[in-house]
Design a protein around this motif. Structure first.
Motif, PDB file in Angstrom:
ATOM      1  N   ALA A   1       2.316   1.709  -3.513  1.00 18.53           N
ATOM      2  CA  ALA A   1       1.311   2.244  -4.416  1.00 18.53           C
ATOM      3  C   ALA A   1       1.086   3.733  -4.173  1.00 18.53           C
ATOM      4  O   ALA A   1       0.906   4.514  -5.110  1.00 18.53           O
ATOM      5  N   MET A   2       1.123   4.136  -2.913  1.00 17.50           N
ATOM      6  CA  MET A   2       0.952   5.547  -2.576  1.00 17.50           C
ATOM      7  C   MET A   2       2.114   6.393  -3.085  1.00 17.50           C
ATOM      8  O   MET A   2       1.921   7.518  -3.555  1.00 17.50           O
TER       9      MET A   2
ATOM     10  N   LYS B   1       1.842   7.697  -6.721  1.00 11.72           N
ATOM     11  CA  LYS B   1       0.786   8.659  -7.051  1.00 11.72           C
ATOM     12  C   LYS B   1       1.315  10.088  -6.951  1.00 11.72           C
ATOM     13  O   LYS B   1       2.270  10.370  -6.217  1.00 11.72           O
TER      14      LYS B   1
ATOM     15  N   LYS C   1      -5.968   4.103   2.370  1.00 10.84           N
ATOM     16  CA  LYS C   1      -5.754   2.657   2.499  1.00 10.84           C
ATOM     17  C   LYS C   1      -4.613   2.366   3.465  1.00 10.84           C
ATOM     18  O   LYS C   1      -4.700   1.442   4.292  1.00 10.84           O
TER      19      LYS C   1
ATOM     20  N   ASN D   1      -6.169  10.266  -6.382  1.00 11.56           N
ATOM     21  CA  ASN D   1      -5.695   8.890  -6.230  1.00 11.56           C
ATOM     22  C   ASN D   1      -4.701   8.773  -5.079  1.00 11.56           C
ATOM     23  O   ASN D   1      -4.658   7.741  -4.392  1.00 11.56           O
ATOM     24  N   TRP D   2      -3.903   9.811  -4.871  1.00  9.96           N
ATOM     25  CA  TRP D   2      -2.969   9.806  -3.739  1.00  9.96           C
ATOM     26  C   TRP D   2      -3.727   9.783  -2.419  1.00  9.96           C
ATOM     27  O   TRP D   2      -3.346   9.078  -1.479  1.00  9.96           O
TER      28      TRP D   2
ATOM     29  N   LYS E   1      -6.707   8.548  -1.922  1.00  6.91           N
ATOM     30  CA  LYS E   1      -7.295   7.217  -1.762  1.00  6.91           C
ATOM     31  C   LYS E   1      -6.241   6.220  -1.274  1.00  6.91           C
ATOM     32  O   LYS E   1      -6.507   5.390  -0.395  1.00  6.91           O
ATOM     33  N   ALA E   2      -5.041   6.298  -1.847  1.00  2.97           N
ATOM     34  CA  ALA E   2      -3.970   5.395  -1.425  1.00  2.97           C
ATOM     35  C   ALA E   2      -3.556   5.679   0.017  1.00  2.97           C
ATOM     36  O   ALA E   2      -3.258   4.754   0.783  1.00  2.97           O
ATOM     37  N   LYS E   3      -3.548   6.950   0.382  1.00  2.00           N
ATOM     38  CA  LYS E   3      -3.201   7.307   1.757  1.00  2.00           C
ATOM     39  C   LYS E   3      -4.239   6.765   2.730  1.00  2.00           C
ATOM     40  O   LYS E   3      -3.903   6.275   3.820  1.00  2.00           O
TER      41      LYS E   3
ATOM     42  N   ALA F   1       0.832  -1.209   0.000  1.00  2.00           N
ATOM     43  CA  ALA F   1       0.000   0.000   0.000  1.00  2.00           C
ATOM     44  C   ALA F   1       0.864   1.256   0.000  1.00  2.00           C
ATOM     45  O   ALA F   1       0.543   2.244  -0.674  1.00  2.00           O
ATOM     46  N   GLN F   2       1.955   1.243   0.733  1.00  2.00           N
ATOM     47  CA  GLN F   2       2.851   2.396   0.751  1.00  2.00           C
ATOM     48  C   GLN F   2       3.570   2.567  -0.579  1.00  2.00           C
ATOM     49  O   GLN F   2       3.792   3.708  -1.024  1.00  2.00           O
TER      50      GLN F   2
END
Length: 411
Positions: free
Chosen positions: A223-224, A227, A240, A233-234, A236-238, A220-221
């Protein structure tokens, strides 16, 4: 005796209330940072630190200023509580309990507190907060006692309310006997003997909450990091990443609460090691001029120590034993796993490996953590006998330090 207890629930605000709570938390953060900057500026100029009442006068001036007149939208009591928090941070710093107060950052520990003016309607699962109105909450258990203050906090996209109450309870009578506990990595908590409340086991296995979620957190990190910062999208990743961190913390707290509740209800005295977790988990990286050794191995050990939650385990035992009339005794950890409980011989050679203890004098062979728990229990009995005469209750964990005013006795 009076008991202070907090009851935490998840809030269910509507859109307007959520926007208002974000503004209130931001205003409290702004006031805290502005007051801290003012205090630092006065210190650099050699002036005296402003008191709480002086800061409240400054708040009136800030509200009258056109550039900060938006502070009037936030309840004054919530803003004033930020000054209380700053005063407490300074007091902890001067008492060497914490570092110097730091500026608050947006998005981290957003919260605000109401000291009064709130109403609680448990029958309808709602509460009234000034300038927010009535709000629903997930009523999972009954609130006991008189409400003293209410704290609203934000975590992982959800809003929570913590209701602190005060009530009179009967003086508790401790149940059970004494227990010695040795903390470790491979064994989270080892007892001096098997306990029936834990299925006749002599230890608790570690939960390793962070280790179980480490792979998911790393992905997850990663993927973040790919972004664009502050994009949709950043964010949303944060979110998660935050959910995974929340899951890790919730699992750890649930495990510790269940363990400490069981121990405090079945034992009148618990003896543990006085472990300095901050020093034990300090980085070994060193500096550019003097680099450390075995940095990777020490980093893994630090991660394992912090994943266990030793300090939180001790903190929960402290207040839960007090609620049940018990005592928590902290003893120095020196040589607890190197002393033979049978003949008393002390030697580093007694501990053959990390898990095996074999006395070189009398030949006693036992698990090293069990030996440590036995010696911790004995040291706790000695300390209890050496306490200040006339004390109705032995000091709890940590009170043996020099700032407590009590003379230690471990001989």
């Amino acid at each position: 005796m009076k008991r202070l207890q907090a009851f935490k629930y998840e809030l269910r605000p509507d859109g307007q209330q959520e926007r208002q709570m974000r503004r209130f938390a931001g205003s409290c953060r702004f006031v805290f940072n502005k007051a801290l900057a003012l205090q630092k500026e006065r210190y650099e100029q050699g002036e005296k630190k402003l008191s709480y009442s002086d800061l409240c006068k400054q708040l009136t001036l800030w509200k009258a200023d056109e550039s900060t007149c938006w502070l009037t939208d936030t309840p004054s009591q919530a803003l004033q509580q930020s000054f209380k928090d700053l005063d407490r941070a300074y007091a902890n710093f001067f008492a060497k309990r914490a570092d110097f107060p730091r500026f608050k950052k947006k998005g981290q520990r957003n919260s605000f507190r109401y000291p009064q003016g709130c109403k609680l309607d448990q029958g309808n699962s709602r509460l009234f907060l000034p300038k927010l109105g009535w709000m629903r909450y997930r009523n999972s258990r009954e609130v006991l006692g008189v409400v003293k203050n209410i704290t609203v906090s934000h975590s992982c996209g959800k809003w929570f309310v913590s209701i602190q109450t005060e009530r009179e309870v009967e003086n508790p009578i401790a149940q059970g006997d004494a227990l010695g506990i040795d903390m470790g990595i491979s064994r989270f908590a080892t007892f001096d003997r098997p306990l029936p409340e834990f299925d006749h086991k002599d230890h608790l296995a570690p939960l390793d909450s962070f280790k179980k979620h480490q792979t998911a957190l790393r992905k997850a990190q990663q993927a973040m990091s790919r972004k664009v910062k502050f994009s949709s999208n950043w964010k949303k990743a944060k979110a998660k990443v935050q959910r995974i961190h929340s899951r890790i913390g919730n699992a750890r707290r649930d495990y510790l609460h269940k363990a400490t509740t069981t121990i405090s209800q079945n034992h009148a005295m618990v003896c543990i090691e006085d472990l300095q977790v901050r020093n034990m988990s300090r980085s070994a990286a060193g500096s550019a001029s003097q680099p450390g050794r075995n940095v990777r191995a020490k980093s893994g050990l630090n991660k394992a120590i912090l994943d266990q939650g030793w300090f939180e385990f001790r903190r929960q035992l402290d207040y839960k034993l007090e609620w049940n009339g018990g005592w928590l005794i902290a003893v120095p950890p020196k040589n607890t796993s190197r002393t033979c409980p049978s003949c008393g011989h002390v030697s580093a050679a007694n501990r053959k490996t990390q898990s095996v203890f074999e006395c070189v004098d009398c030949g006693l062979k036992e698990n090293a953590d069990v030996v440590g728990a036995i010696n911790i229990l004995r040291a706790g009995h000695v300390r209890l006998a050496c306490e200040v005469s006339g004390a109705t209750r032995p000091p709890a964990a940590g009170t043996h330090r020099s700032d407590s005013g009590l003379a230690p006795c471990y001989a």
